[in-house]
Design an enzyme around this catalytic site. Structure first.
Site, short mmCIF file in Angstrom:
data_model
loop_
_atom_site.label_atom_id
_atom_site.label_comp_id
_atom_site.label_asym_id
_atom_site.label_seq_id
_atom_site.Cartn_x
_atom_site.Cartn_y
_atom_site.Cartn_z
N GLU A 144 0.82 -1.22 0.00
CA GLU A 144 0.00 0.00 0.00
C GLU A 144 0.85 1.27 0.00
OE1 GLU A 144 -3.68 -1.91 2.59
OE2 GLU A 144 -2.09 -0.84 3.61
N CYS A 181 -0.02 32.96 12.46
CA CYS A 181 0.30 33.58 13.75
C CYS A 181 0.83 32.53 14.70
CB CYS A 181 -0.93 34.26 14.31
SG CYS A 181 -1.38 35.64 13.30
N1 LLP Z 1 -1.24 1.50 4.62
C1 LLP Z 1 -1.60 1.80 5.87
C2 LLP Z 1 -2.40 0.84 6.62
C3 LLP Z 1 -1.24 3.03 6.44
O1 LLP Z 1 -1.61 3.31 7.68
C4 LLP Z 1 -0.48 3.95 5.68
C5 LLP Z 1 -0.10 5.23 6.24
C6 LLP Z 1 -0.11 3.59 4.37
C7 LLP Z 1 -0.51 2.36 3.87
C8 LLP Z 1 0.66 4.52 3.46
O2 LLP Z 1 1.88 4.85 3.95
P1 LLP Z 1 2.94 5.61 3.00
O3 LLP Z 1 3.38 4.64 1.94
O4 LLP Z 1 2.24 6.77 2.42
O5 LLP Z 1 4.02 6.02 3.94
N2 LLP Z 1 0.96 11.87 7.96
C9 LLP Z 1 2.23 11.15 8.02
C10 LLP Z 1 2.10 9.76 7.47
C11 LLP Z 1 1.01 8.97 8.12
C12 LLP Z 1 0.87 7.63 7.47
C13 LLP Z 1 -0.28 6.88 8.01
N3 LLP Z 1 -0.49 5.62 7.37
C14 LLP Z 1 3.29 11.94 7.27
O6 LLP Z 1 3.00 13.03 6.79
O7 LLP Z 1 4.44 11.51 7.21
#
Ligand code: LLP
Length: 463
Positions: free
Chosen positions: A320, A391
């Site tokens: 994913e 701010c």
């Molecule tokens: N699958 C599941 C079950 C997840 O919880 C996540 C991300 C992904 C796939 C995708 O992960 P990626 O390949 O995009 O790293 N807001 C944080 C990241 C939170 C990710 C949450 N889950 C940031 O800006 O780094």
């Protein structure tokens, strides 16, 4: 930004926040292809172009700040993941990184599946025509309405995250006269090497059912007993912005261990495993991400080897990736509003956006790079901090970066690798309006998410 002990000893001008010293890059006009989208270059006037369009024209037409997304690059990266994993595996793009209807259509056309984690993401996916059977529904606290909607729509899988949810989904499916395909998300006790707040597979956290203490095995036992659900596999997601494959190795070992226990106890070989997302991208030139084909090879080998030694048929693998597909494909285009040199410290460069369009620096201490994009410059480098217009003193977009010393109000600067978790985590703090997403491809630009307006804000404020 390269980090080293400063050869000539401390000099105020290049002391970075973390106490390191850094030399400016040899050429501030150079654009490192590691951090910029594929079609980014410079035209004869020195302006940065994407998909053949100068950013100066994009700024004129669509205003700033704006997220500029390279559609060609997005499709290439999506396709690279799809091709790398082949027909015997599935790639679910993680919509939380960035989701819009245009993106859903590109994914559909490129043969990817989609991971959604809320009713809103599901609605976006369905309204753009993604076939429901190619959607996975996630979340640690799905509401009864979300579960009912997902089951009724016929999503390909729901990833179960708690004992309560196993029963809820089974009952909802039964009531709708359906049998819902599900996976169980487990935590395998792996903590990925990344920022604490975004590491998710260690046990002391809200996601998944712990393998430790036999809880995951008990979840499987209960799921296998219920008629409304068909357990198709086990899910594990170990964290974010990961470069080191050893975390996946341990996770796969433990997931396969559970599959073996399930086979031994129930005589059932679960046909699928999902290893989640979390693959890292280059935010600065210091980061060295792996290519999708290397990741696919490593993960497939790990799972195959583990299954052989457990005498299990190798299950169908799914992954994913969110950030690794969309992250590098977009940059945020800002106009410089003020330039404030602080003697012996650094120069504060204020832009027309900030923490409302990129919360990652404030929230995770994330590192970004930045470049002057409306022109080139031969001026001496200055140590700069790019800040927003909010701010709040923590309103920092790029903490430490070198920019040309002649930077002036009206210049355009851009922060690359903002495709993931910037628009999707954007806010209206200070009633600042969220920027548009402009997709560029082969010399043509179009708005795929429009800029928020004051009318949008006031529409929600019902007095
Ligand atoms: N699958 C599941 C079950 C997840 O919880 C996540 C991300 C992904 C796939 C995708 O992960 P990626 O390949 O995009 O790293 N807001 C944080 C990241 C939170 C990710 C949450 N889950 C940031 O800006 O780094």
């Amino acid at each position: 930004m390269s980090r080293s002990a400063h050869p000539a000893g401390p000099r105020h001008a290049d002391v970075l926040t973390d106490g390191h010293y850094s030399a400016p890059p040899a050429d501030l006009n150079a654009l490192d292809p590691k951090v910029w989208a594929h079609t980014v270059g410079r035209d004869a006037d020195g302006a940065v172009t994407v998909g053949g369009i100068p950013v100066t024209r994009l700024a004129e037409e669509y205003g700033t700040p704006a997220y500029i997304l390279d559609e060609t690059d997005f499709r290439e990266r999506a396709r690279a993941w799809r091709t790398a994993f082949g027909a015997d595996a599935d790639v679910f793009y993680a919509g939380k990184a960035f989701l819009s209807r245009a993106v859903v259509r590109w994914l559909d056309e490129e043969g990817l599946n989609l991971d959604v984690c809320s009713g809103g993401e599901l609605a976006t996916a369905l309204s753009a025509g993604m076939p429901a059977e190619r959607i996975a529904f996630h979340g640690n606290n799905k509401s009864p309405e979300e579960i009912e909607r997902a089951v009724a729509a016929g999503v390909g899988r729901i990833v179960l995250d708690s004992f309560q949810e196993i029963v809820r989904v089974a009952h909802t499916a039964e009531a709708l006269g359906k049998r819902q395909r599900v996976q169980i998300r487990i935590t395998v006790g792996v903590e990925a090497h990344t920022h604490e707040f975004i590491a998710t597979a260690h046990e002391d956290q809200k996601f998944g059912i712990p393998l430790a203490g036999g809880q995951a095995a008990e979840a499987v036992r209960r799921a296998l007993r219920l008629d409304g659900i068909e357990l198709i596999g086990i899910h594990s997601h170990i964290g974010s912005q990961i470069f080191d494959m050893s975390g996946f190795e341990v996770a796969a070992h433990r997931v396969v261990g559970l599959l073996k226990d399930v086979r031994d106890e129930h005589g059932v070989e679960l046909p699928e495993i999902d290893l989640g997302g979390g693959l890292g991208i280059a935010y600065t030139s210091d980061d060295d991400p792996r290519e999708p084909h290397e990741i696919a090879k490593a993960l497939t080998e790990i799972v195959t080897r583990e299954c052989e030694s457990a005498r299990l048929r190798t299950p169908r693998i799914s992954v994913e990736p969110g950030r690794a597909i969309v992250g590098p494909t977009a940059f945020t285009l800002y106009e410089v509003g003020t330039v404030k040199p602080l003697d012996g410290l650094r120069t504060y460069v204020s832009v027309d956006g900030g923490m409302s369009d990129n919360i990652r620096t404030a929230l995770y201490d994330a590192e970004y790079s930045v470049a002057l994009v409306s022109r080139t410059s031969d001026a001496e480098p200055m140590l700069a901090r790019v800040v927003g217009k909010h701010c709040e003193s923590g309103d920092i977009v790029v903490k430490d970066a070198f920019l040309p010393g002649d930077l002036a109000p009206g210049d355009l600067i851009a922060v690359p690798a903002t495709g993931a978790y910037c628009r999707s985590m954007a806010s209206n703090y200070n009633h600042v309006l969220r920027p548009p997403v402009v997709a560029v491809r082969d010399g043509e630009a179009r708005v795929i998410v429009r800029r928020e307006t004051e009318e949008d804000l006031l529409r929600l404020d019902v007095g």
